[in-house]
Design an enzyme around this catalytic site. Structure first.
Site, short mmCIF file in Angstrom:
data_model
loop_
_atom_site.label_atom_id
_atom_site.label_comp_id
_atom_site.label_asym_id
_atom_site.label_seq_id
_atom_site.Cartn_x
_atom_site.Cartn_y
_atom_site.Cartn_z
N LYS A 145 67.29 66.57 30.67
CA LYS A 145 67.30 65.29 31.37
C LYS A 145 68.30 65.39 32.52
O LYS A 145 69.51 65.34 32.31
CB LYS A 145 67.69 64.15 30.43
N ARG A 161 63.41 55.09 42.85
CA ARG A 161 62.78 54.46 41.68
C ARG A 161 62.83 52.94 41.78
O ARG A 161 61.95 52.24 41.26
CB ARG A 161 63.49 54.89 40.40
N CYS A 408 106.75 44.44 32.33
CA CYS A 408 107.58 43.90 33.39
C CYS A 408 107.46 42.38 33.35
O CYS A 408 106.35 41.83 33.50
CB CYS A 408 107.14 44.41 34.77
#
Length: 649
Positions: A145, A161, A408
Site C-alpha cells: 500500500k 482522487r 510557570c
C-alpha cells in the site's frame, strides 16, 4: 505544539474555518494535553476534517494510525453509522474546477491485526457461498500500500482522487516530466504519485519534512522548486499505477498460513514509502455481489502495522512553555527515519518522566511512532543524569512543580502564554481578522501585553509599532467590529482559554447560570450540572479565579453578546428541555436554520444526524426513506413540520 506556516496555508487554501474548536485546542489534543473524548460531536467532526486536510496536504499533525485508532475510532464509538465514517476523506482543495472521475476512487477498510483480516475473509466466504463460488479456490491478491498522493490516469488527463467521485485535473505533473514507473505507458488507471525512499533520504530530506509534503508539491500550480524538479527529471518521483505493483497471489488457506512472511516480503519489495498491505479478491462476480459502501470497497482491505520503533541517542532536552504554563520537555535526537518521516525530536511527556527515567544528553532511548507525528519515548535503555530547568524559558520566572509538571505561574506576563492566550481569544471569537500570530507577536514586542491594552490601541499606536497606515486603520476597525458584531456569550467565555472550559462546557454552564454569575460560582454549583465531575469543577474554578480581573475589564467593553437561553426559566421547564431534535427535509414555514435556532431557545439540543440519543425527528418535504427507517428502528418520535409547530403552540 503550534501550527506551522505550511499547515495554516493548507487550511486557508481549503477555506477551512474553525467554528466549534480552535487551532490551539486541536494542538492540545494532538499533544495529549486534552483528550478527544472531551469534545462534543461538532468539535470532534471538525477535528477529523482538519486532521485529514493536513495529512493529505503533506503537513500532518498526527499520523494516519493515530487518526484511525484514536480520533476516527472516537466518532465510531459514539455513532457507528455516522455519515462521516462512510465518506471518502477528500484531498485538500486545489484552486481548479473539479471534474467527474472516470471511476470511483474510494478509501480502503483498515485492519491492524490478523484477526481483523480473518473477519474480513469470513465476509468474503459468505459472499462466495451466496454466489455459488467455491471459497477454497478463490484467488486473493496482496500488494504494498503506497503512501503517496492518490491520482487517476485515463491516458489523457491525470486527476486527484478528490472526494472519490470528483477530482481535480493535475495533468500539469506529467507536463513537468513526471513519468510512469518503470517506463510503463499512460492510461493505467488509479495509482499514487511517490518518490524513491532512498533518494528522498539522501537528496530531499533537507528541503521537505516528509515524502507526503514533497508529493503534494509536485501537483501545485506554482513552479517546482529545483530539488523537486531534479527528482522528477531523474525519474525518482513517479506515478505508480496499482496494476503495476509487485504482488502475491494465492488462496486464503495459503495467505492465512503464511500471513506474516507474505507481509514482510511485500513490505520490502519497493523503494517507496508504504503504510500497509492491500488484500483483495479477483473474482468479478463476488466483487460485484459485495459492492461498496460510500467509503470503501467491501472486497478489499488494508493491513497496517501499528508501530515502528528505533533506538537512538538523545542530543539534548529543550524546555518549551505552553499556553497553559506547563513547561514541556522535547528531546532532540539523532536524525532517525521512522515510517517514512525523518525524526529529529521526540516528546518527553513531562519533566517528572525526564527526572525519573534519566533522560538527557547521551541517553539511549527507544522511540515508537505508533501514535504521534512527533514520536513518544517508549523506553529509556541507558539513563543519564537529567538536566531540569529552574526558570521558564520564555520569561525567566522560577518554575514550580504541579504534580508531574514544571509550571510557570507568571501567566499574565509570560510571553509564551500571553501571545498564545491572546491568539486563542481572537480565534475563538471568530469575528475579527488581522490578529494572527505574527501580528500578536509584533504587538507584544512593542510593549503591549494584555487584551485590554490591545483594545485601547488607536491607529497611531499601530503605526508606531511598525504596521502600515492602511493596515493600522483596518486593525482598529476589526477591534471595533469584534465588540459590535453579535457573538454567543459561551463563545466569549471560552475565548479566555480556561482549562476544561471549551465552547461545549461553556455553553452547558450558561444554560444554567448567566454570564455575570460564572466568575462567582462555587464547586457544588458546577458539580450539580450533569457531566461535570469534582475534578473538572476544581480545574474550572482555578482558571476562573485567575482571570477574574481580566474578565471583568473585558466584559465592561460591552461586547454584543447573545445570551444563552437557560434550560429552566423562572422555575418552569422550557418545552423542549433535554430533548435532542433533528430537522430534515425542506421546510415550508421557514428555513431549517431558523427552526434550529428556535428549538435551541426552547431548550433543545439540535443534532445533525440520528443517533441513539435522538428524541425527535422533524420532517419537511423530500425526506429520504433511509433516514425515516433509521428513526423508526431507534424509536425516535417522528413529526411532520405541521405537527411539530402545532405541538409548540
Amino acid at each position: 505544539m503550534a501550527f506551522t506556516e505550511g499547515q495554516l496555508a493548507i487550511l486557508k487554501e481549503a477555506d477551512f474555518v474553525f467554528r466549534y474548536t480552535s487551532e490551539v485546542e486541536l494542538c492540545d489534543i494532538a499533544d495529549g494535553k486534552k483528550h478527544v473524548s472531551e469534545l462534543d460531536e461538532e468539535s470532534l467532526l471538525e477535528l477529523l476534517q482538519a486532521l485529514n486536510l493536513l495529512y493529505r496536504g503533506g503537513e500532518p499533525l498526527v499520523d494516519d494510525v493515530s487518526y484511525d485508532v484514536k480520533y476516527l475510532a472516537e466518532l465510531e464509538s459514539r455513532d457507528p453509522k455516522h455519515w462521516f465514517l462512510n465518506t471518502v476523506e477528500p484531498e485538500p482543495a486545489i484552486a481548479t474546477k473539479t471534474v467527474e472521475l472516470p471511476v470511483r476512487m474510494l478509501s480502503t477498510e483498515k485492519a491492524y491485526d490478523f484477526e481483523a483480516v480473518a473477519r474480513w475473509a469470513k465476509r468474503i466466504e459468505k459472499a462466495a457461498v451466496e454466489c455459488g463460488v467455491d471459497f477454497t479456490t478463490l484467488s486473493f491478491r496482496a500488494t504494498p500500500k503506497l503512501d503517496g498522493y492518490a491520482a487517476y490516469d485515463d491516458g489523457s488527463f491525470l486527476y486527484t482522487r478528490g472526494d472519490g467521485r470528483r477530482g481535480t485535473d493535475i495533468t500539469r505533473a506529467f507536463d513537468r516530466g513526471l513519468q510512469v514507473v518503470n517506463g510503463e505507458g499512460r492510461g493505467l488507471g488509479p495509482g499514487e504519485i511517490v518518490v524513491s525512499r532512498s533518494y528522498f533520504m539522501e537528496y530531499l530530506s533537507d528541503y521537505f519534512d516528509n515524502s507526503r509534503n514533497f508529493q503534494a508539491s509536485l501537483i501545485k500550480e506554482k513552479e517546482l522548486e529545483p530539488p523537486a524538479a531534479e527528482a522528477v527529471r531523474r525519474g525518482e518521483a513517479v506515478f505508480y499505477p496499482f496494476s503495476c505493483l509487485p504482488d502475491w497471489k494465492g488462496s486464503w488457506a495459503e495467505l492465512s498460513t503464511s500471513f506474516g512472511s507474505i507481509v514482510d516480503e511485500l513490505w520490502n519489495t519497493v523503494d517507496y514509502d508504504i503504510d500497509g498491505i492491500v488484500i483483495e479478491i479477483g473474482d468479478d462476480e463476488v466483487k460485484a455481489h459485495m459492492g461498496a459502501t460510500r467509503h470503501h470497497h467491501r472486497w478489499q482491505i488494508a493491513y497496517k502495522k501499528n508501530t515502528d520503533t528505533a533506538e537512538v541517542r538523545v542530543l539534548g532536552v529543550i524546555a518549551q512553555t505552553s499556553r497553559s504554563g506547563r513547561v514541556n520537555p522535547v528531546a532532540e535526537i539523532e536524525p532517525t527515519r521512522l515510517s517514512g518521516a525523518l525524526i529529529r525530536r521526540a516528546t518527553g511527556h513531562h519533566y517528572a518522566m525526564v527526572k525519573d527515567a534519566g533522560i538527557g544528553p547521551g541517553a539511549l532511548i527507544r522511540l515508537s511512532r505508533s501514535g504521534e507525528v512527533i514520536p513518544k519515548i517508549e523506553e529509556v535503555l541507558e539513563a543519564v543524569a537529567p538536566q531540569l530547568p529552574d526558570l521558564c524559558p520564555s520569561c525567566d520566572t522560577r518554575l514550580i512543580w504541579e504534580n508531574d509538571y514544571l509550571v510557570c505561574i507568571n501567566s499574565m506576563l509570560c510571553p509564551a502564554q500571553i501571545t498564545h492566550t491572546i491568539g486563542h481569544f481572537f480565534k475563538t471569537l471568530g469575528n475579527i481578522d488581522g490578529f494572527g500570530p505574527a501580528s500578536i507577536r509584533k504587538i507584544f514586542d512593542s510593549g503591549v501585553g494584555t487584551l485590554p491594552e490591545i483594545y485601547a490601541l488607536e491607529k497611531a499606536d499601530f503605526v508606531d509599532m511598525g504596521f502600515g497606515p492602511k493596515q493600522a486603520e483596518n486593525m482598529v476597525a476589526q477591534l471595533k467590529r469584534s465588540i459590535k458584531e453579535a457573538i454567543e456569550d459561551w463563545r466569549f467565555l471560552a475565548a479566555f482559554g480556561i482549562y476544561r472550559m471549551g465552547m461545549g462546557n461553556c455553553e452547558k454552564l450558561l444554560e444554567v447560570y448567566p454570564l455575570g454569575q460564572i466568575i462567582k460560582l462555587e464547586r457544588e454549583q458546577i458539580t450539580a450540572i450533569k457531566g461535570f465531575s469534582e475534578k473538572i469543577a476544581d480545574a474550572m474554578l482555578s482558571g476562573l479565579h485567575s482571570i477574574g480581573a481580566l474578565f471583568s475589564t473585558m466584559h465592561k467593553l460591552e461586547f454584543n453578546l447573545t445570551r444563552t437561553v437557560q434550560l429552566v426559566d423562572g422555575g418552569v421547564a422550557l418545552p423542549l428541555s433535554g430533548k435532542v431534535v433533528v430537522f430534515t427535509g425542506t421546510m415550508l414555514g421557514g428555513g431549517r436554520d431558523e427552526m434550529k435556532k428556535q428549538a435551541k431557545t426552547l431548550g433543545a439540543t439540535v443534532g445533525n444526524s440520528i443517533t441513539g440519543k435522538t428524541d425527535m425527528l422533524v420532517c419537511g418535504n423530500k425526506v429520504g426513506t433511509a433516514k425515516l427507517k433509521k428513526a423508526e428502528s431507534r424509536g425516535v418520535q417522528i413529526l411532520s413540520e405541521a405537527e411539530y409547530r402545532a405541538m409548540l403552540e
